[in-house]
Scaffold this motif. Structure first.
Motif, PDB file in Angstrom:
ATOM      1  N   TYR A  68     -41.851  20.547  24.502  1.00  0.00           N
ATOM      2  CA  TYR A  68     -42.879  19.824  25.240  1.00  0.00           C
ATOM      3  C   TYR A  68     -44.219  19.966  24.535  1.00  0.00           C
ATOM      4  N   LEU A  69     -44.984  18.891  24.577  1.00  0.00           N
ATOM      5  CA  LEU A  69     -46.384  18.947  24.199  1.00  0.00           C
ATOM      6  C   LEU A  69     -47.202  19.138  25.466  1.00  0.00           C
ATOM      7  N   VAL A  70     -48.213  19.978  25.387  1.00  0.00           N
ATOM      8  CA  VAL A  70     -49.054  20.264  26.539  1.00  0.00           C
ATOM      9  C   VAL A  70     -50.440  19.684  26.277  1.00  0.00           C
TER      10      VAL A  70
ATOM     11  N   TYR B 226     -40.865  19.387  15.533  1.00  0.00           N
ATOM     12  CA  TYR B 226     -42.323  19.484  15.656  1.00  0.00           C
ATOM     13  C   TYR B 226     -42.792  20.834  15.134  1.00  0.00           C
ATOM     14  N   THR B 227     -43.915  20.799  14.468  1.00  0.00           N
ATOM     15  CA  THR B 227     -44.514  22.032  13.972  1.00  0.00           C
ATOM     16  C   THR B 227     -45.866  22.220  14.632  1.00  0.00           C
ATOM     17  N   GLY B 228     -46.083  23.366  15.233  1.00  0.00           N
ATOM     18  CA  GLY B 228     -47.355  23.619  15.896  1.00  0.00           C
ATOM     19  C   GLY B 228     -47.409  25.023  16.465  1.00  0.00           C
ATOM     20  N   TYR B 229     -48.467  25.297  17.209  1.00  0.00           N
ATOM     21  CA  TYR B 229     -48.595  26.594  17.881  1.00  0.00           C
ATOM     22  C   TYR B 229     -47.531  26.656  18.974  1.00  0.00           C
ATOM     23  N   GLU B 230     -46.589  27.572  18.815  1.00  0.00           N
ATOM     24  CA  GLU B 230     -45.378  27.564  19.637  1.00  0.00           C
ATOM     25  C   GLU B 230     -45.399  28.659  20.693  1.00  0.00           C
ATOM     26  N   LEU B 231     -45.176  28.274  21.943  1.00  0.00           N
ATOM     27  CA  LEU B 231     -45.049  29.205  23.060  1.00  0.00           C
ATOM     28  C   LEU B 231     -43.679  29.006  23.683  1.00  0.00           C
ATOM     29  N   LEU B 232     -42.858  30.033  23.625  1.00  0.00           N
ATOM     30  CA  LEU B 232     -41.467  29.936  24.066  1.00  0.00           C
ATOM     31  C   LEU B 232     -41.291  30.644  25.400  1.00  0.00           C
ATOM     32  N   LEU B 233     -40.710  29.946  26.380  1.00  0.00           N
ATOM     33  CA  LEU B 233     -40.403  30.509  27.687  1.00  0.00           C
ATOM     34  C   LEU B 233     -38.899  30.534  27.850  1.00  0.00           C
ATOM     35  N   THR B 234     -38.323  31.727  28.055  1.00  0.00           N
ATOM     36  CA  THR B 234     -36.870  31.858  28.164  1.00  0.00           C
ATOM     37  C   THR B 234     -36.494  32.741  29.340  1.00  0.00           C
ATOM     38  N   ASP B 235     -35.222  32.614  29.729  1.00  0.00           N
ATOM     39  CA  ASP B 235     -34.616  33.537  30.690  1.00  0.00           C
ATOM     40  C   ASP B 235     -34.296  34.821  29.919  1.00  0.00           C
ATOM     41  N   THR B 236     -34.889  35.926  30.332  1.00  0.00           N
ATOM     42  CA  THR B 236     -34.730  37.183  29.593  1.00  0.00           C
ATOM     43  C   THR B 236     -33.273  37.580  29.455  1.00  0.00           C
ATOM     44  N   ASP B 237     -32.476  37.314  30.473  1.00  0.00           N
ATOM     45  CA  ASP B 237     -31.077  37.759  30.491  1.00  0.00           C
ATOM     46  C   ASP B 237     -30.114  36.717  29.971  1.00  0.00           C
ATOM     47  N   SER B 238     -30.614  35.653  29.373  1.00  0.00           N
ATOM     48  CA  SER B 238     -29.751  34.591  28.877  1.00  0.00           C
ATOM     49  C   SER B 238     -29.989  34.369  27.397  1.00  0.00           C
ATOM     50  N   ASP B 239     -28.932  34.001  26.689  1.00  0.00           N
ATOM     51  CA  ASP B 239     -29.028  33.712  25.264  1.00  0.00           C
ATOM     52  C   ASP B 239     -29.266  32.230  25.002  1.00  0.00           C
ATOM     53  N   GLU B 240     -29.321  31.438  26.049  1.00  0.00           N
ATOM     54  CA  GLU B 240     -29.518  30.014  25.874  1.00  0.00           C
ATOM     55  C   GLU B 240     -30.951  29.716  25.431  1.00  0.00           C
ATOM     56  N   GLY B 241     -31.115  28.549  24.823  1.00  0.00           N
ATOM     57  CA  GLY B 241     -32.447  28.134  24.402  1.00  0.00           C
ATOM     58  C   GLY B 241     -33.358  27.952  25.603  1.00  0.00           C
ATOM     59  N   GLY B 242     -34.630  28.141  25.389  1.00  0.00           N
ATOM     60  CA  GLY B 242     -35.581  28.041  26.487  1.00  0.00           C
ATOM     61  C   GLY B 242     -36.423  26.792  26.405  1.00  0.00           C
ATOM     62  N   ARG B 243     -37.601  26.872  26.964  1.00  0.00           N
ATOM     63  CA  ARG B 243     -38.557  25.780  26.941  1.00  0.00           C
ATOM     64  C   ARG B 243     -39.674  26.153  25.964  1.00  0.00           C
ATOM     65  N   ILE B 244     -39.973  25.238  25.069  1.00  0.00           N
ATOM     66  CA  ILE B 244     -40.992  25.508  24.058  1.00  0.00           C
ATOM     67  C   ILE B 244     -42.157  24.550  24.263  1.00  0.00           C
TER      68      ILE B 244
END
Length: 336
Positions: free
Chosen positions: A263-265, A278-296
């Motif tokens: 997502y772009l904010v 996309y290349t940019g300042y990246e902030l990753l939000l993930t489920d700590t207990d999951s190995d699945e990809g999160g929201r960037i």
């Protein structure tokens, strides 16, 4: 009592006080003290050193009593041999004390020893209680500002590897890790290794560890602060439905976990989901207990282009990405 008699009395007193048994107690206590400095183990080494010290004190009290009670008789036992014995006792005590001081000095400068590590920890760490420990009620900006105040961070701070915050679904911060660096007004390089676990109740920051300082703008911390100010973190976290979540900031990156949603904010908090790389300042939000990809989340191209004064490129990029990915969601909409 003439001068010679007083001298003989002093020799007898000190010769009796520093007898071989007393010196053995001293050596036992000093040896235990050195082991304590090197290895720790308070229950064993500190107790042994304390018992030897107590024995020395008791002997001193007993000898003072005995010498005062039978001073004349003891002084009468003086012989020239006692002078040589006293010199040997003083020499032995001097060697023991000198070696102890030298070894202690060595251990204090070696952080692999117990005392060396304690000294290093005391002189190279900052410990404080985290008062702004909720990302929802206090805000992420309050957390960063508290770090700035406690650590006297310079205006320009850079991320060496990542800045990570672990928090629960109610916004409570339960863990934090970051390796930051920057230069003070005099140009001196400093680094801050931040480690926090909620069960320890205090934030520990290691100062001036070795760091590769490139001072790359892509590693600046400030874009993370701006991203978190724009982003409705609580809404995004609730949409993930996880009990524990992790925020990771790497600076400018183009790498992200497989299965992540990008997502772009915008400055007003609206989001635009993008499908292209996309290349940019990246902030990753993930489920700590999951190995699945999160929201960037990335800072949108408008702010990045404006900061470089390239308004034409910003407008072109906006039109291109919007046409490809659709319209922005409003700040109060869930982006999932």
């Amino acid at each position: 009592m003439n001068k010679t008699e007083r001298r003989q009395e002093r020799i007898v007193f000190w010769c009796g006080l520093l007898n071989p048994i007393f010196l053995c107690w001293v050596w036992g206590g000093l040896s235990a003290f050195l082991r304590l400095c090197r290895y720790g183990n308070v229950m064993r080494n500190a107790v042994q050193a304390g018992l030897c010290l107590l024995a020395c004190i008791l002997w001193l009290v007993v000898w003072l009593f005995v010498f005062r009670r039978w001073r004349k008789w003891l002084t009468g036992k003086y012989s020239t041999r006692l002078t040589a014995v006293l010199l040997a006792e003083v020499a032995a005590l001097t060697v023991m004390l000198g070696m102890t001081v030298y070894r202690t000095w060595q251990y204090a400068g070696d952080f692999t020893t117990k005392i060396g590590w304690r000294i290093y920890e005391a002189t190279n760490t900052v410990v404080f209680s985290l008062s702004h420990d909720n990302l929802y009620t206090d805000g992420s900006d309050a957390l960063i500002e508290e770090l700035r105040e406690e650590l006297s961070l310079p205006e320009d701070v850079y991320v060496s590897n990542l800045f990570q915050i672990d928090f629960t679904d109610d916004g409570t911060v339960v863990g934090m890790y970051a390796f930051l660096y920057g230069a003070d007004e005099a140009g001196t390089l400093h680094s801050w290794l931040i480690d926090y676990q909620a069960e320890e109740e205090e934030v520990t920051v290691w100062l001036d560890n070795a760091v590769t300082a490139s001072f790359d703008e892509g590693q600046q911390l400030q874009p993370m602060v701006e991203l978190l100010e724009r982003l409705d973190l609580q809404t995004q976290a609730e949409a993930m439905g996880a009990e524990k979540l992790t925020l990771r900031y790497y600076g400018v990156r183009s790498d992200y976990p497989v299965g992540s949603t990008l997502y772009l904010v915008h400055e007003d908090g609206s989001l635009l989901q993008i499908t292209a790389a996309y290349t940019g300042y990246e902030l990753l939000l993930t489920d700590t207990d999951s190995d699945e990809g999160g929201r960037i989340y990335f800072a949108d191209w408008i702010s990045l282009s404006d900061s470089n004064g390239d308004e034409e490129a910003a407008a072109s990029a906006e039109a291109s990405v919007t046409e490809e990915n659709g319209d922005w969601s409003s700040p109060d909409e869930t982006a999932f």
